[in-house]
Write a protein that holds these residues in place. Sequence first.
Motif, PDB file in Angstrom:
ATOM      1  N   ASP A 115       3.796   3.747  -6.989  1.00 49.83           N
ATOM      2  CA  ASP A 115       4.239   3.408  -8.344  1.00 49.83           C
ATOM      3  C   ASP A 115       5.752   3.205  -8.437  1.00 49.83           C
ATOM      4  O   ASP A 115       6.294   3.134  -9.549  1.00 49.83           O
ATOM      5  N   LEU A 116       6.412   3.137  -7.298  1.00 44.85           N
ATOM      6  CA  LEU A 116       7.860   2.926  -7.323  1.00 44.85           C
ATOM      7  C   LEU A 116       8.186   1.585  -7.963  1.00 44.85           C
ATOM      8  O   LEU A 116       7.417   0.625  -7.869  1.00 44.85           O
ATOM      9  N   SER A 117       9.337   1.518  -8.595  1.00 47.65           N
ATOM     10  CA  SER A 117       9.753   0.264  -9.224  1.00 47.65           C
ATOM     11  C   SER A 117      11.265   0.097  -9.097  1.00 47.65           C
ATOM     12  O   SER A 117      11.979   1.030  -8.735  1.00 47.65           O
ATOM     13  N   GLY A 118      11.708  -1.107  -9.380  1.00 48.20           N
ATOM     14  CA  GLY A 118      13.134  -1.386  -9.402  1.00 48.20           C
ATOM     15  C   GLY A 118      13.839  -1.090  -8.088  1.00 48.20           C
ATOM     16  O   GLY A 118      13.344  -1.396  -7.001  1.00 48.20           O
ATOM     17  N   GLU A 119      15.002  -0.453  -8.202  1.00 49.23           N
ATOM     18  CA  GLU A 119      15.828  -0.176  -7.029  1.00 49.23           C
ATOM     19  C   GLU A 119      15.125   0.747  -6.043  1.00 49.23           C
ATOM     20  O   GLU A 119      15.200   0.544  -4.822  1.00 49.23           O
ATOM     21  N   ALA A 120      14.429   1.767  -6.552  1.00 51.66           N
ATOM     22  CA  ALA A 120      13.742   2.714  -5.667  1.00 51.66           C
ATOM     23  C   ALA A 120      12.674   2.005  -4.835  1.00 51.66           C
ATOM     24  O   ALA A 120      12.498   2.301  -3.647  1.00 51.66           O
ATOM     25  N   ARG A 121      11.965   1.066  -5.440  1.00 53.84           N
ATOM     26  CA  ARG A 121      10.925   0.325  -4.719  1.00 53.84           C
ATOM     27  C   ARG A 121      11.537  -0.544  -3.630  1.00 53.84           C
ATOM     28  O   ARG A 121      11.025  -0.629  -2.510  1.00 53.84           O
ATOM     29  N   LEU A 122      12.636  -1.190  -3.956  1.00 51.46           N
ATOM     30  CA  LEU A 122      13.286  -2.079  -2.998  1.00 51.46           C
ATOM     31  C   LEU A 122      13.858  -1.296  -1.809  1.00 51.46           C
ATOM     32  O   LEU A 122      13.722  -1.705  -0.654  1.00 51.46           O
ATOM     33  N   VAL A 138       0.827  -1.212   0.000  1.00 46.93           N
ATOM     34  CA  VAL A 138       0.000   0.000   0.000  1.00 46.93           C
ATOM     35  C   VAL A 138       0.860   1.260   0.000  1.00 46.93           C
ATOM     36  O   VAL A 138       0.488   2.285  -0.569  1.00 46.93           O
ATOM     37  N   HIS A 139       2.045   1.179   0.625  1.00 45.90           N
ATOM     38  CA  HIS A 139       2.897   2.354   0.783  1.00 45.90           C
ATOM     39  C   HIS A 139       3.982   2.467  -0.284  1.00 45.90           C
ATOM     40  O   HIS A 139       4.795   3.389  -0.239  1.00 45.90           O
ATOM     41  N   LEU A 140       3.999   1.539  -1.225  1.00 38.49           N
ATOM     42  CA  LEU A 140       5.050   1.559  -2.244  1.00 38.49           C
ATOM     43  C   LEU A 140       4.649   2.303  -3.504  1.00 38.49           C
ATOM     44  O   LEU A 140       5.501   2.672  -4.322  1.00 38.49           O
ATOM     45  N   SER A 191       8.189  -6.310  -3.470  1.00 40.28           N
ATOM     46  CA  SER A 191       8.888  -5.496  -4.473  1.00 40.28           C
ATOM     47  C   SER A 191       8.666  -5.982  -5.892  1.00 40.28           C
ATOM     48  O   SER A 191       8.843  -5.222  -6.855  1.00 40.28           O
ATOM     49  N   GLY A 192       8.292  -7.255  -6.048  1.00 38.48           N
ATOM     50  CA  GLY A 192       8.182  -7.820  -7.387  1.00 38.48           C
ATOM     51  C   GLY A 192       9.528  -8.160  -7.987  1.00 38.48           C
ATOM     52  O   GLY A 192       9.622  -8.535  -9.153  1.00 38.48           O
ATOM     53  N   THR A 193      10.576  -8.031  -7.196  1.00 38.87           N
ATOM     54  CA  THR A 193      11.937  -8.327  -7.635  1.00 38.87           C
ATOM     55  C   THR A 193      12.411  -9.619  -6.973  1.00 38.87           C
ATOM     56  O   THR A 193      12.297  -9.751  -5.748  1.00 38.87           O
ATOM     57  N   PRO A 194      12.920 -10.579  -7.725  1.00 34.87           N
ATOM     58  CA  PRO A 194      13.407 -11.811  -7.104  1.00 34.87           C
ATOM     59  C   PRO A 194      14.553 -11.532  -6.123  1.00 34.87           C
ATOM     60  O   PRO A 194      15.521 -10.855  -6.468  1.00 34.87           O
ATOM     61  N   VAL A 195      14.405 -12.020  -4.905  1.00 34.55           N
ATOM     62  CA  VAL A 195      15.433 -11.862  -3.875  1.00 34.55           C
ATOM     63  C   VAL A 195      15.767 -13.246  -3.339  1.00 34.55           C
ATOM     64  O   VAL A 195      14.877 -14.003  -2.959  1.00 34.55           O
ATOM     65  N   ARG A 213      12.849   1.650  -0.722  1.00 30.42           N
ATOM     66  CA  ARG A 213      11.722   2.138   0.070  1.00 30.42           C
ATOM     67  C   ARG A 213      11.150   1.022   0.930  1.00 30.42           C
ATOM     68  O   ARG A 213      10.756   1.235   2.091  1.00 30.42           O
ATOM     69  N   LEU A 214      11.113  -0.169   0.411  1.00 33.58           N
ATOM     70  CA  LEU A 214      10.613  -1.323   1.143  1.00 33.58           C
ATOM     71  C   LEU A 214      11.463  -1.593   2.385  1.00 33.58           C
ATOM     72  O   LEU A 214      10.930  -1.883   3.462  1.00 33.58           O
TER      73      LEU A 214
END
Length: 207
Positions: free
Chosen positions: A122-129, A118-120, A183-187, A131-132
């Motif tokens: 439209d951030l994506s990629g590195e910025a989203r991660l 909810v708090h992320l 994040s939608g990014t594989p970790v 912020r997370l």
Amino acid sequence: MTEMVEIPPGAQAVMAALSRGPQTVTSLTAALHLSEHTVRYHLRRLLARGLIQKHLRAPGSQAGRPAAEYTVTARATGLFPKRYLELLDALLAAAQAEGLQERLMARVTQDMVAPLQVHLGDLSGEARLLRLLELLDYGDLLPDVRAVPGGLCLEAFNCVYVGAGLHHEVICDLLPRVLSGASGTPVERLRCQRDGGVTCEFMARLP
């Protein structure tokens, strides 16, 4: 890291009462059989050390000034021994014995991810991660985040889950699962303190 603070001499009974829930001067006086002067003296010392906080209780039906309530602060929680790890160990062992451990961790991951997304925005990629990581407030990890070929490497010098992870490896996968889900990014977890390493290391594969 949590700074160790000692309870002032004589104030242990007041702290013990406060650890059970919010208290007023009146309730402390009655429960501890102390004078109001003595209770206020101990409260002032505890406030000065940052072990308790004071706030006004919402006014009720009675007229007059709202009573001040006192509660313990996060700084004081380490002063009271807890057995959470023992309970968690028993719960996870029972879940494993019943074949429910993976379903349980999947649900825990889902419940942790939902409020974060909810708090992320439209951030994506590195910025989203990044912020997370701020939202997770895992400063106690003493993390070091650095850019590497193919993504970001998160190195944790103080794993907050190491006690439980030593007994149940699924706990060590909780952080990368939450990071991946939100994040939608594989970790992935590359190495872990449970294996004797100095740090835990995670890799986020950015596109």
